[in-house]
Design an enzyme around this catalytic site. Structure first.
Site, short mmCIF file in Angstrom:
data_model
loop_
_atom_site.label_atom_id
_atom_site.label_comp_id
_atom_site.label_asym_id
_atom_site.label_seq_id
_atom_site.Cartn_x
_atom_site.Cartn_y
_atom_site.Cartn_z
CE LYS A 73 -4.45 1.07 0.42
NZ LYS A 73 -5.62 0.39 -0.15
N GLY A 175 -17.86 8.25 -2.00
CA GLY A 175 -16.86 8.33 -3.05
C GLY A 175 -17.02 7.15 -3.98
CB VAL A 177 -16.17 2.10 -1.96
CG1 VAL A 177 -16.82 0.85 -1.40
CG2 VAL A 177 -14.75 1.79 -2.43
P1 NAD Z 1 -12.97 8.15 -2.19
O1 NAD Z 1 -11.89 9.11 -1.94
O2 NAD Z 1 -13.49 7.98 -3.56
O3 NAD Z 1 -14.21 8.46 -1.24
C1 NAD Z 1 -14.10 8.56 0.15
C2 NAD Z 1 -15.41 9.13 0.70
O4 NAD Z 1 -15.34 9.11 2.13
C3 NAD Z 1 -15.68 10.57 0.28
O5 NAD Z 1 -17.04 10.72 -0.08
C4 NAD Z 1 -15.42 11.36 1.57
O6 NAD Z 1 -16.21 12.54 1.66
C5 NAD Z 1 -15.87 10.32 2.59
N1 NAD Z 1 -15.41 10.60 3.95
C6 NAD Z 1 -14.20 11.00 4.37
N2 NAD Z 1 -14.23 11.19 5.71
C7 NAD Z 1 -15.49 10.90 6.11
C8 NAD Z 1 -16.16 10.90 7.36
N3 NAD Z 1 -15.53 11.27 8.48
N4 NAD Z 1 -17.47 10.55 7.42
C9 NAD Z 1 -18.12 10.18 6.31
N5 NAD Z 1 -17.55 10.16 5.09
C10 NAD Z 1 -16.25 10.51 5.01
O7 NAD Z 1 -12.42 6.75 -1.61
P2 NAD Z 1 -12.85 5.29 -2.05
O8 NAD Z 1 -11.96 4.85 -3.15
O9 NAD Z 1 -14.32 5.22 -2.19
O10 NAD Z 1 -12.40 4.46 -0.76
C11 NAD Z 1 -13.22 4.39 0.39
C12 NAD Z 1 -12.75 3.23 1.27
O11 NAD Z 1 -12.84 2.01 0.52
C13 NAD Z 1 -11.30 3.30 1.72
O12 NAD Z 1 -11.20 2.71 3.00
C14 NAD Z 1 -10.56 2.46 0.72
O13 NAD Z 1 -9.34 1.95 1.22
C15 NAD Z 1 -11.57 1.35 0.49
N6 NAD Z 1 -11.43 0.65 -0.79
C16 NAD Z 1 -11.49 1.29 -1.97
C17 NAD Z 1 -11.38 0.58 -3.16
C18 NAD Z 1 -11.53 1.25 -4.50
O14 NAD Z 1 -11.67 0.54 -5.50
N7 NAD Z 1 -11.53 2.54 -4.59
C19 NAD Z 1 -11.16 -0.80 -3.13
C20 NAD Z 1 -11.11 -1.45 -1.89
C21 NAD Z 1 -11.25 -0.71 -0.73
#
Ligand code: NAD
Length: 370
Positions: A73, A175, A177
């Site tokens: 990571k 976001g 996910v």
């Molecule tokens: P992203 O940056 O697209 O979205 C993150 C979202 O979380 C945003 O809407 C942001 O406003 C919100 N957020 C941040 N702080 C917050 C809070 N205190 N309360 C509520 N919402 C809050 O990120 P993502 O890619 O969607 O990733 C989200 C999670 O999923 C992470 O833990 C990431 O590691 C995990 N993940 C992502 C993927 C992927 O394909 N993108 C794959 C596996 C796991």
């Protein structure tokens, strides 16, 4: 302090970008199954400890998904802004020689397909996954992670005898996910009643509309302005819903709020949204927690599929098969052995890593004998 054990980390790299005064970290946790694979998290206050925990989750996730990758990571300690493309380019340049032989990046919080395109431009198309479709990639923006989260949710719902059609859901994070999870849940007829982002939360007992949320978020910067009751985002976890899906940052379900959770099913869209000890407490209460290393593997499965040149069409079927099979496997074993789902999942992952270490002669059985 990073914790170290027999699995890793194998390598911790710290970088300094003097053009933008930005520090970053790459933790390559374990490469027994192949080069370390894991996304790049770009957040001002990201720490090496957080990155190391996420890298370990990737080691187990990739082993469980049976893809030829180890776990890694990266974290870039910067917030998104106009300099992001240059920061990503410098990050890629500094890692020439590491990417893709020991580390293959992908997106995570605040990084996306266009950032991956910059890395591909610097280091070649096979150096990185989740590139834009125009570059022959399969971007996570297609909703691959959310799709897998919903596959896992549907199976967990069966175990609780809850029908997804009409079930109430709260999603933390809007976001990549969060939005894609909401999209695929809506297709199954589930009713998402609460959604939060970093600025707040909106609740509507009759269900929220994805299109409206996307519009409000893009115009006003937060879902809290959508039709419904605006609340503090910390209240998302205590809503009276059947299913709770954390899809933001780590440890959002913690000592301060876990006792207020009313959901019967928690599906970890986010990585490490709670500690293992809190997962155990939920297990004792009969709440099903589908761990991140199973539920959100859709992203990394899609990354592998992209790098072995599968088509966009094939990817969703592959995700459904792998996550469907694994969710059933661990929920069944968890029930039979009376152990939390993560515990049985990690046992399976460890066995796969150990047997590959033996095959590759990384750790011979008598290596430590004097
Ligand atoms: P992203 O940056 O697209 O979205 C993150 C979202 O979380 C945003 O809407 C942001 O406003 C919100 N957020 C941040 N702080 C917050 C809070 N205190 N309360 C509520 N919402 C809050 O990120 P993502 O890619 O969607 O990733 C989200 C999670 O999923 C992470 O833990 C990431 O590691 C995990 N993940 C992502 C993927 C992927 O394909 N993108 C794959 C596996 C796991």
């Amino acid at each position: 302090m990073i914790s170290v054990d027999e699995y890793g980390p194998e390598e911790v790299i710290e970088l300094y970008d003097k053009d933008f005064n930005v520090r970053s970290f790459v933790v390559i946790d374990n490469t027994a199954l192949g080069p370390g694979k894991g996304g790049i998290r770009l957040i001002g206050n990201v720490t090496v400890e957080e990155v190391a925990r996420l890298a370990r989750a990737m080691t187990f996730k990739n082993a469980l998904a049976e893809i030829p990758y180890g776990g890694a990571k990266a974290g870039i300690a910067a917030d998104p802004g106009p300099n992001k493309p240059y920061i990503i380019r410098n990050f890629a340049r500094m890692l020439k020689g590491v990417i893709p032989t020991r580390y293959i990046p992908g997106p995570d919080m605040n990084t996306n397909e266009y950032d991956m395109a910059i890395i591909a431009d610097e280091l070649g198309p096979d150096a990185v996954s989740s590139k834009p479709l125009a570059m022959g990639g399969i971007p996570h923006e297609l909703g691959v992670t959310g799709y897998g989260v919903v596959v896992a949710t549907e199976i967990a719902a069966e175990y609780k005898k809850i029908k997804l059609k009409g079930a109430t859901v709260a999603i933390e994070g809007f976001g990549n996910v969060g939005t894609s999870t909401m999209q695929f849940l809506a297709e199954k007829g589930a009713k998402v009643v609460a959604v939060s982002d970093s600025k707040g939360m909106v609740y509507n007992k009759d269900g929220l509309d994805l299109e409206e949320l996307l519009k409000v978020k893009s115009e006003k910067g937060s879902v809290r302005y959508a039709k419904g009751k605006a609340m503090d985002n910390s209240l998302l976890f205590e809503q009276d819903v059947d299913i709770l899906i954390p899809a933001a940052r780590g440890d959002s379900i913690n000592e301060a709020n876990y006792k207020k959770v009313k959901a019967q099913i928690i599906v970890e869209g986010a990585n490490i949204p709670m500690s293992e000890s809190i997962e155990k407490e939920f297990f004792k209460k009969g709440v099903i927690v589908v761990p991140d290393i199973i539920a959100n593997a859709g992203g990394v499965i899609s990354s592998w599929a992209e790098l072995v040149h599968k088509s966009e069409k094939e990817v969703f079927g592959i995700i459904e098969n792998k996550i469907g099979k694994n969710t059933r496997l661990i929920l069944e074993k968890s029930k039979k052995e009376n152990k939390p789902p993560r515990e049985v999942a990690v046992e399976i992952a460890r066995e796969r890593i150990k047997s590959m270490e033996k095959v590759r002669g990384i750790k011979l059985p008598n290596q430590n004998k004097g």
